[in-house]
Write an enzyme that holds these catalytic residues in place. Sequence first.
Site, PDB file in Angstrom:
ATOM      1  N   HIS A   1      25.370  51.857  21.702  1.00 13.11           N
ATOM      2  CA  HIS A   1      25.548  53.354  21.450  1.00 13.11           C
ATOM      3  C   HIS A   1      25.555  53.757  20.039  1.00 13.11           C
ATOM      4  O   HIS A   1      25.334  54.800  20.111  1.00 13.11           O
ATOM      5  CB  HIS A   1      27.065  53.433  22.129  1.00 13.11           C
ATOM      6  CG  HIS A   1      26.971  53.437  23.830  1.00 13.11           C
ATOM      7  ND1 HIS A   1      27.414  52.230  24.358  1.00 13.11           N
ATOM      8  CD2 HIS A   1      26.702  54.360  24.721  1.00 13.11           C
ATOM      9  CE1 HIS A   1      27.211  52.466  25.717  1.00 13.11           C
ATOM     10  NE2 HIS A   1      26.747  53.561  25.968  1.00 13.11           N
TER      11      HIS A   1
ATOM     12  N   ASP B   1      20.847  59.612  27.821  1.00 14.80           N
ATOM     13  CA  ASP B   1      21.183  58.441  28.175  1.00 14.80           C
ATOM     14  C   ASP B   1      21.029  58.098  29.624  1.00 14.80           C
ATOM     15  O   ASP B   1      22.218  58.057  30.234  1.00 14.80           O
ATOM     16  CB  ASP B   1      22.777  57.991  27.717  1.00 14.80           C
ATOM     17  CG  ASP B   1      22.930  56.714  27.545  1.00 14.80           C
ATOM     18  OD1 ASP B   1      22.160  55.794  27.887  1.00 14.80           O
ATOM     19  OD2 ASP B   1      24.372  56.346  27.653  1.00 14.80           O
TER      20      ASP B   1
END
Length: 499
Positions: free
Chosen positions: A264, A361
């Site tokens: 991330h 994402d």
Amino acid sequence: MLLYLTVLVIATAGLVYELLAGALASYVLGDSVTQFSTTIGVYLSALGLGAFLSKFIRDRLAQRFVEVELAAALIGGCSAPLLFLAFGRAEFFSVLLYTTVIAIGTLVGLELPLLLRILREEVEFETLIARVLTFDYVGALVGSLLFALVLVPKLGLVRTSLLFGGLNCVVALMTTYVLSDRIYAAEQRRLRLQGGFLLVALAVAFGLSDHIVAYSEQALFDSNVIYAEQTDYQRIVITKGGGGQQLFLNGNLQFNSVDEYRYHEALVHPALFAAARKKSVLVLGGGDGLAVREILKHHEVEQVTLVELDPGMIRLARESEALRTLNHGALADPHVKVVVRDALVWLDRELTQQYDVVIVDFPDPNNFSLGKLYSTWFYTLLQKAMHEDSVVSVQSTSPLFARKSFWCVVASMRAVGLATLPYHALVPSFGEWGYVLAKKGTIVPPTHVTLSGLRYLDDDSLRALFLFSPDMGPVPVEPNRLNNQLLVQYYDQDWDRWN
């Protein structure tokens, strides 16, 4: 009329069993298009086999019909539980899958010819064929709609299988009364006893279905399953072991809490470091809230819009202690707005502003429904959310394990006029993982980390993200367009080499 309703139930149940097999095959073996097409092909061939075999049944047609119906109830009703229990062994699963599909298809193929022969003495041939085929086709429509809209979201695959096994059983029992004048009394008692016993057994299995699913899913994972849920869109499983927790969607690992910070940080911060402004950020996917957690570390961010398809994932990110602790309660932050919508539809019809930074994402493109989110069409729509200085970051699978797939994503973005900067990061749970930065104009790789407190990125590691070794470098590929979905084909080919 009751016998025509029998046709409706037979057709509905047969299609549901077929869809169950295809869905379970795609969960375990991947590539849903291949699994559904082969399952449907084998099933339809088995229907033909059943129809052919029906000519060898010459007497006691009503009794044989009930026996076939009970066999369909047993095999069809138990198909999903048995396939779930075989989840842990892919080779055995394939054998069991196609054996089950052939058996069910053959039995369903036997049912209609037998019923037609039973009814032909009472109804004119033209009327009989018209009525039976009408109920048959309507049943197929009912089955397909119920499966997608009601059965899987509300009951799950195992309960759906057992429920329709029970319906087949009820049809068999009802037939012993409707056609009682055509079945010997001793055979009626035997069939009713068998049908009653089977119906009770299926009902008990229905009540134990959660235990069946939990047991079979545990065989798929190395760690203990601590949470499992079937939402309208996907199967969510959280496991715990190896010092961390892991999130799986439809059996595919999404993150491991031990090293997710690497994934991330690499997904989010390079885009924010490269952006001239970062007041507004759009996140597409990422319903676990972990990307949003990283975004909120930038104090210049005033607005974050998260667009996620699955409300079940959002609820889990907000209410699960494990996920809420991991995402630092990011989805409850007043700067964050959550939109539950299909990202592609939202971009096309509901977008109302442009954003300084966009983080994409999505799960890997292992089927056509996901592959469209990596297509030139999607990236054309994505530009509607961008102004001239906006920066986009897209997770793009592994440039090492799925090399063609990775560079196909790059090629697709370039095909719509975006300037791209491919990069990668080492995430132990995944291996080398790839991303792409993009901009409408010239894009320069960021070289300085302007944020303190990161666990992975510093100036040196940030610059290293954009360096590719020869075994991960560009390869010739075509863009992923909506009409061919080449990316899904590349993805299957790439990962087959490692599996």
